[in-house]
Write an enzyme that holds these catalytic residues in place. Structure first.
Site, PDB file in Angstrom:
ATOM      1  N   ALA A  96      -5.791 -36.222   9.289  1.00  0.00           N
ATOM      2  CA  ALA A  96      -6.577 -36.385  10.404  1.00  0.00           C
ATOM      3  C   ALA A  96      -7.561 -37.544  10.112  1.00  0.00           C
ATOM      4  O   ALA A  96      -8.364 -37.714   9.071  1.00  0.00           O
ATOM      5  CB  ALA A  96      -7.051 -35.078  10.900  1.00  0.00           C
TER       6      ALA A  96
ATOM      7  N   LYS B 103      -3.691 -49.906  12.598  1.00  0.00           N
ATOM      8  CA  LYS B 103      -3.221 -48.675  12.896  1.00  0.00           C
ATOM      9  C   LYS B 103      -3.435 -48.370  14.449  1.00  0.00           C
ATOM     10  O   LYS B 103      -4.466 -48.898  14.814  1.00  0.00           O
ATOM     11  CB  LYS B 103      -4.040 -47.609  11.917  1.00  0.00           C
ATOM     12  CG  LYS B 103      -3.068 -46.326  11.937  1.00  0.00           C
ATOM     13  CD  LYS B 103      -3.551 -45.242  11.028  1.00  0.00           C
ATOM     14  CE  LYS B 103      -3.435 -43.701  11.705  1.00  0.00           C
ATOM     15  NZ  LYS B 103      -3.715 -42.860  10.462  1.00  0.00           N
TER      16      LYS B 103
ATOM     17  N   VAL C  11       0.833  -1.177  -0.049  1.00  0.00           N
ATOM     18  CA  VAL C  11      -0.127   0.064   0.002  1.00  0.00           C
ATOM     19  C   VAL C  11       0.836   1.277  -0.055  1.00  0.00           C
ATOM     20  O   VAL C  11       0.732   2.044  -0.804  1.00  0.00           O
ATOM     21  CB  VAL C  11      -0.965  -0.018   1.574  1.00  0.00           C
ATOM     22  CG1 VAL C  11      -1.565   1.333   1.305  1.00  0.00           C
ATOM     23  CG2 VAL C  11      -2.010  -1.191   1.061  1.00  0.00           C
ATOM     24  N   VAL C  12       1.671   1.371   0.950  1.00  0.00           N
ATOM     25  CA  VAL C  12       2.775   2.606   1.182  1.00  0.00           C
ATOM     26  C   VAL C  12       3.441   2.781  -0.362  1.00  0.00           C
ATOM     27  O   VAL C  12       3.459   3.773  -0.719  1.00  0.00           O
ATOM     28  CB  VAL C  12       3.577   2.324   2.099  1.00  0.00           C
ATOM     29  CG1 VAL C  12       4.764   3.459   2.211  1.00  0.00           C
ATOM     30  CG2 VAL C  12       2.702   2.314   3.512  1.00  0.00           C
ATOM     31  N   ARG C  13       3.933   1.623  -0.729  1.00  0.00           N
ATOM     32  CA  ARG C  13       4.932   1.868  -1.958  1.00  0.00           C
ATOM     33  C   ARG C  13       4.002   2.493  -3.075  1.00  0.00           C
ATOM     34  O   ARG C  13       4.340   2.885  -4.025  1.00  0.00           O
ATOM     35  CB  ARG C  13       5.597   0.712  -2.334  1.00  0.00           C
ATOM     36  CG  ARG C  13       6.723   0.377  -1.178  1.00  0.00           C
ATOM     37  CD  ARG C  13       8.072   0.439  -1.708  1.00  0.00           C
ATOM     38  NE  ARG C  13       9.340   0.388  -0.450  1.00  0.00           N
ATOM     39  CZ  ARG C  13      10.014  -0.716  -0.058  1.00  0.00           C
ATOM     40  NH1 ARG C  13       9.941  -1.566  -1.016  1.00  0.00           N
ATOM     41  NH2 ARG C  13      10.785  -0.391   0.727  1.00  0.00           N
TER      42      ARG C  13
ATOM     43  N   GLY D 287      -9.759 -20.473  14.197  1.00  0.00           N
ATOM     44  CA  GLY D 287     -10.911 -20.315  12.836  1.00  0.00           C
ATOM     45  C   GLY D 287     -12.052 -19.580  13.304  1.00  0.00           C
ATOM     46  O   GLY D 287     -12.798 -19.297  12.598  1.00  0.00           O
TER      47      GLY D 287
ATOM     48  N   ARG E 189      -1.356 -43.573  20.909  1.00  0.00           N
ATOM     49  CA  ARG E 189      -2.344 -42.637  21.694  1.00  0.00           C
ATOM     50  C   ARG E 189      -3.016 -42.160  20.470  1.00  0.00           C
ATOM     51  O   ARG E 189      -2.987 -42.171  19.214  1.00  0.00           O
ATOM     52  CB  ARG E 189      -1.527 -41.503  22.447  1.00  0.00           C
ATOM     53  CG  ARG E 189      -0.850 -41.964  23.535  1.00  0.00           C
ATOM     54  CD  ARG E 189      -0.328 -40.724  24.166  1.00  0.00           C
ATOM     55  NE  ARG E 189       0.289 -41.047  25.385  1.00  0.00           N
ATOM     56  CZ  ARG E 189       1.038 -40.536  26.167  1.00  0.00           C
ATOM     57  NH1 ARG E 189       1.512 -39.302  25.675  1.00  0.00           N
ATOM     58  NH2 ARG E 189       1.420 -40.621  27.602  1.00  0.00           N
TER      59      ARG E 189
ATOM     60  N   HIS F 270      -2.526 -45.382  16.144  1.00  0.00           N
ATOM     61  CA  HIS F 270      -2.648 -44.017  16.713  1.00  0.00           C
ATOM     62  C   HIS F 270      -3.636 -43.129  15.853  1.00  0.00           C
ATOM     63  O   HIS F 270      -3.945 -43.526  14.633  1.00  0.00           O
ATOM     64  CB  HIS F 270      -1.288 -43.368  16.511  1.00  0.00           C
ATOM     65  CG  HIS F 270      -0.792 -43.266  15.117  1.00  0.00           C
ATOM     66  ND1 HIS F 270      -0.187 -44.241  14.351  1.00  0.00           N
ATOM     67  CD2 HIS F 270      -0.623 -41.971  14.583  1.00  0.00           C
ATOM     68  CE1 HIS F 270       0.113 -43.588  13.344  1.00  0.00           C
ATOM     69  NE2 HIS F 270      -0.064 -42.519  13.277  1.00  0.00           N
TER      70      HIS F 270
ATOM     71  N   ASP G 276      -8.281 -16.818   9.598  1.00  0.00           N
ATOM     72  CA  ASP G 276      -9.337 -17.678   9.387  1.00  0.00           C
ATOM     73  C   ASP G 276     -10.037 -17.886   8.012  1.00  0.00           C
ATOM     74  O   ASP G 276     -10.882 -18.940   7.851  1.00  0.00           O
ATOM     75  CB  ASP G 276     -10.469 -17.162  10.202  1.00  0.00           C
ATOM     76  CG  ASP G 276     -10.255 -16.736  11.776  1.00  0.00           C
ATOM     77  OD1 ASP G 276      -8.961 -17.442  12.195  1.00  0.00           O
ATOM     78  OD2 ASP G 276     -10.681 -15.823  12.585  1.00  0.00           O
TER      79      ASP G 276
END
Ligand code: F6P
Length: 325
Positions: free
Chosen positions: A191, A219, A28-30, A175, A167, A221, A132
């Protein structure tokens, strides 16, 4: 007869900071100086307009900031600006300091403030800056990519220890009320389940059954990513542990997601959006939000932009359920 155009632009960052805000300020400045505007940096969002905390900017004021997180202008959520008395004071500052144009970088709250300034004769352009990605008129907001990469890196580390101990980890990402960070981080981290505020989930079907099915294929974990707008990661972890007997830990990534050097994508997008904002002011436009849509930088009327809705893509969640097992 040519109409008089005020040639001073104030620039401010408001709301939660986001990596890439500095790159926007630089652009913006430049761009503004290049077009012969005078530029004033306003500190701490709309607070700076209330208190007069601002300074003249030149091309060197924004040297060495394109790669820096945070915002050199500082930021805040200014409640006083929303009062009639506070707003009047802000308007008076603009008039006293000769500021007829403002570029505001932030989220919806920031744009509401800008719209009110526009109604009172100050030409304002908003630029979406928030990790977000929840600004409806734009497919992208400055800071989102950096936050995604930070969250992904953190969860990759978490995966190591989650796997070593067989675990389950419940990871809460930021978000506000939207699930964009959660969906995109969850996919990138594989995930097992991604929980977002926009789409209801079922504890038994989406978590327990999926854990059981996964276990039956060998699996041991599990990573569950949840958006902060969906409740407490600690409570969910406790519930999973009670139900499955699998040791479950909650990790809240928190404000680390807002920091760090902006990614290439954030720097380029910030540069384009900042440049576009000044182009709009130069053309005499006001009350616009800069946006990214269908691969292009464009802009919308602030009121129209605030009316728009966007939501996470349910197909992305379905895809993730298929491949993250
Ligand atoms: O809007 C950015 C954001 O980081 C949200 O994700 C989060 O809900 C909020 O800001 C946190 O705000 P604060 O910095 O005031 O804790």
């Amino acid at each position: 007869m040519a109409t008089y155009q005020n040639r001073t632009i104030g620039v401010l960052t408001s709301g939660g900071d986001a990596p890439g805000m500095n790159a926007v300020v630089r652009a913006v400045v430049r761009s503004a100086l290049h077009k012969g505007f005078r530029v004033v940096g306003i500190r701490r969002g709309y607070n700076g307009l209330l208190t007069g905390d601002m300074f003249e900017m030149n091309i060197r004021s924004v040297s060495e900031i394109i790669h820096r997180g945070g915002t050199i202008l500082y930021t805040d959520r200014c409640l006083e600006f929303q009062t009639a008395e506070g707003f009047a004071r802000a308007l008076k500052t603009c008039r006293d300091k000769g500021i007829g144009n403002i570029v505001t970088i932030g989220g919806d709250g920031t744009f509401r403030g800008a719209r009110e300034l526009c109604e009172n004769g100050i030409s304002c352009i908003g630029i979406p800056g928030t990790i977000d990605n929840d600004i409806a008129c734009s497919e992208y907001t400055i800071g989102f990519d950096t936050a995604l990469n930070t969250a992904t890196e953190m969860i990759d580390k978490l995966r190591d220890t989650t796997m070593s101990h067989n675990r389950c980890s419940v990871v809460e990402v930021m978000g506000h009320k939207s699930g964009y960070l959660a969906v995109n981080t969850g996919i990138a981290c594989g995930a097992l389940t991604i929980i977002v505020p926009e789409i209801p989930y079922d504890f038994e079907r989406d978590i327990i059954e999926r854990m059981n099915n996964t276990q039956s294929t060998g699996k041991r974990h599990f990573i569950i990513v949840m958006a902060e707008g969906c409740g407490s990661a600690y409570e969910l972890a406790k519930r999973i542990e009670e139900r499955t007997n699998i040791t479950t830990r909650a990790t809240i990534l928190g404000h680390v997601q807002r920091g760090g050097s902006p990614t290439n994508r954030d720097r380029v997008m910030a540069s384009q959006m900042g440049f576009h904002a000044v182009k709009l002011l130069e053309a005499g436009a006001s009350n616009r939000v800069v946006a990214y849509k269908n691969g292009l930088i464009c802009d919308f009327d602030i009121s129209e932009a605030l009316e728009m809705k966007k939501t996470v893509d349910a197909d992305l969640l379905r895809m993730s359920e298929t491949i993250s097992i």
